[in-house]
Scaffold this motif. Structure first.
Motif, PDB file in Angstrom:
ATOM      1  N   PHE A  64       0.861  -1.180   0.000  1.00 30.42           N
ATOM      2  CA  PHE A  64       0.000   0.000   0.000  1.00 30.42           C
ATOM      3  C   PHE A  64       0.894   1.226   0.000  1.00 30.42           C
ATOM      4  N   VAL A  65       0.334   2.332  -0.460  1.00 28.57           N
ATOM      5  CA  VAL A  65       1.056   3.600  -0.395  1.00 28.57           C
ATOM      6  C   VAL A  65       0.037   4.715  -0.161  1.00 28.57           C
ATOM      7  N   GLU A  85      -2.634  -2.392  -3.242  1.00 24.21           N
ATOM      8  CA  GLU A  85      -2.351  -3.343  -4.322  1.00 24.21           C
ATOM      9  C   GLU A  85      -3.394  -4.456  -4.329  1.00 24.21           C
ATOM     10  N   VAL A  86      -4.098  -4.555  -5.441  1.00 21.81           N
ATOM     11  CA  VAL A  86      -5.095  -5.618  -5.620  1.00 21.81           C
ATOM     12  C   VAL A  86      -4.963  -6.154  -7.041  1.00 21.81           C
ATOM     13  N   LYS A 121      -5.413  -0.074  -6.474  1.00 21.17           N
ATOM     14  CA  LYS A 121      -6.746   0.519  -6.359  1.00 21.17           C
ATOM     15  C   LYS A 121      -6.580   1.817  -5.570  1.00 21.17           C
ATOM     16  N   SER A 122      -7.248   2.898  -6.032  1.00 24.50           N
ATOM     17  CA  SER A 122      -6.903   4.223  -5.505  1.00 24.50           C
ATOM     18  C   SER A 122      -8.116   5.027  -5.066  1.00 24.50           C
ATOM     19  N   PRO A 158     -13.070   7.322  -4.952  1.00 23.18           N
ATOM     20  CA  PRO A 158     -12.327   6.441  -5.860  1.00 23.18           C
ATOM     21  C   PRO A 158     -11.762   7.183  -7.067  1.00 23.18           C
ATOM     22  N   THR A 159     -10.541   6.835  -7.436  1.00 28.40           N
ATOM     23  CA  THR A 159      -9.929   7.363  -8.661  1.00 28.40           C
ATOM     24  C   THR A 159      -9.429   6.161  -9.476  1.00 28.40           C
TER      25      THR A 159
END
Ligand code: MN
Length: 209
Positions: free
Chosen positions: A34-35, A51-52, A57-58, A77-78
Motif C-alpha cells: 500500500f502507499v 495493491e489488488v 486501487k486508488s 475512488p480514482t
C-alpha cells in the motif's frame, strides 16, 4: 491483464511529458503493498492506494487518514494506478493531469482482514461489495483500517475511511485532532516523506537542480 486495467490511467497522461511511470510491467508482490501519497495539486490531498490483483486501487482522501477511530474520512475512488506508482515521488509538470508535487507520505504492506483460512474472501470481492478491512503495516499507519462505500461525496460514489479499534489506536496521532503536547511529533509525522524524509517544498525544489 494489468495492462488493460490501466487504460484510464494511461489515457489521462502523456508519458513524454509527465515524470510518472507508465507502468504495467511490475509483478505483484507476495505481500500486497500500500502507499499513501500526499499530492499538492489543485487542492492538497492524499491518495490512498492498495495493491489488488496487479494494480493499485486508488482513492483520493482530501483530509488524509486519521488514526482516531472516531474520525471518518471521505475517500473518493480514482483510476487504478500501476504498481510502479508506489515508488513515485516528484513533480508532475503543468499542464499535465494532476500537475503538482507528489510525496510518498507512507508505504508498506497490508493484510486483508476479511480473508480467513476457513473462509476465503478476496480483496476484489471486498471492493465489489463495498467494504474493505485491512491491517496496514506502514512506516506511519499501523493497524486495522476499514473502507466502506457510502452515498456521500461526488456523484454519491464516496467511500469512508476509518481506523478500526485495536491496540494500535492509542499510540497513533490524529492529524487535525492532535493534542498540543504532540504537536512536534505531528509535524514530522505529517510533513515528511516516509521514503526520503523530504518535505513537499524540498521535493518541488529538487526538480530544478
Ligand atoms: Mn492525487
Amino acid at each position: 491483464m494489468s495492462e488493460r486495467k490501466l487504460t484510464d490511467y494511461q489515457r489521462k497522461r502523456d508519458f513524454r511529458r509527465t515524470t510518472e511511470p507508465a507502468g504495467g510491467k511490475a509483478k505483484p508482490h507476495r505481500q500486497p503493498s500500500f502507499v499513501v501519497q500526499k499530492h499538492d495539486s489543485r487542492s492538497l490531498h492524499y491518495d490512498f492506494r492498495l495493491e489488488v490483483d496487479g494494480v493499485l486501487k486508488s482513492w483520493a482522501v482530501p483530509k488524509g487518514p486519521s488514526s482516531d477511530p472516531n474520525v471518518l474520512r471521505l475517500a473518493v475512488p480514482t483510476e487504478d494506478h500501476p504498481l510502479e506508482y508506489a515508488g513515485f515521488e516528484g513533480v508532475i509538470p503543468k499542464p499535465e493531469y494532476g500537475a503538482g508535487t507528489v510525496m510518498v507520505w507512507d508505504y508498506g504492506t497490508y493484510r486483508n482482514l476479511r480473508d480467513r483460512p476457513d473462509r476465503p474472501f478476496s480483496m476484489e470481492r471486498s471492493i465489489r461489495e463495498g467494504k474493505i478491512e485491512v491491517e496496514l503495516k506502514g512506516k506511519k499507519l499501523k493497524g486495522a483500517y476499514v473502507l466502506v462505500r457510502t452515498a456521500f461525496g461526488p456523484k454519491g460514489s464516496g467511500w469512508l475511511l476509518k481506523k478500526m479499534k485495536d491496540e494500535k489506536v492509542s499510540g497513533g496521532w490524529t492529524k487535525s485532532e492532535g493534542r498540543s503536547q504532540k504537536a512536534e511529533v505531528s509535524i514530522a509525522y505529517d510533513e515528511r516523506s516516509a521514503k526520503t524524509g523530504r518535505k513537499l517544498e524540498q521535493i518541488a525544489e529538487a526538480k530544478h537542480q
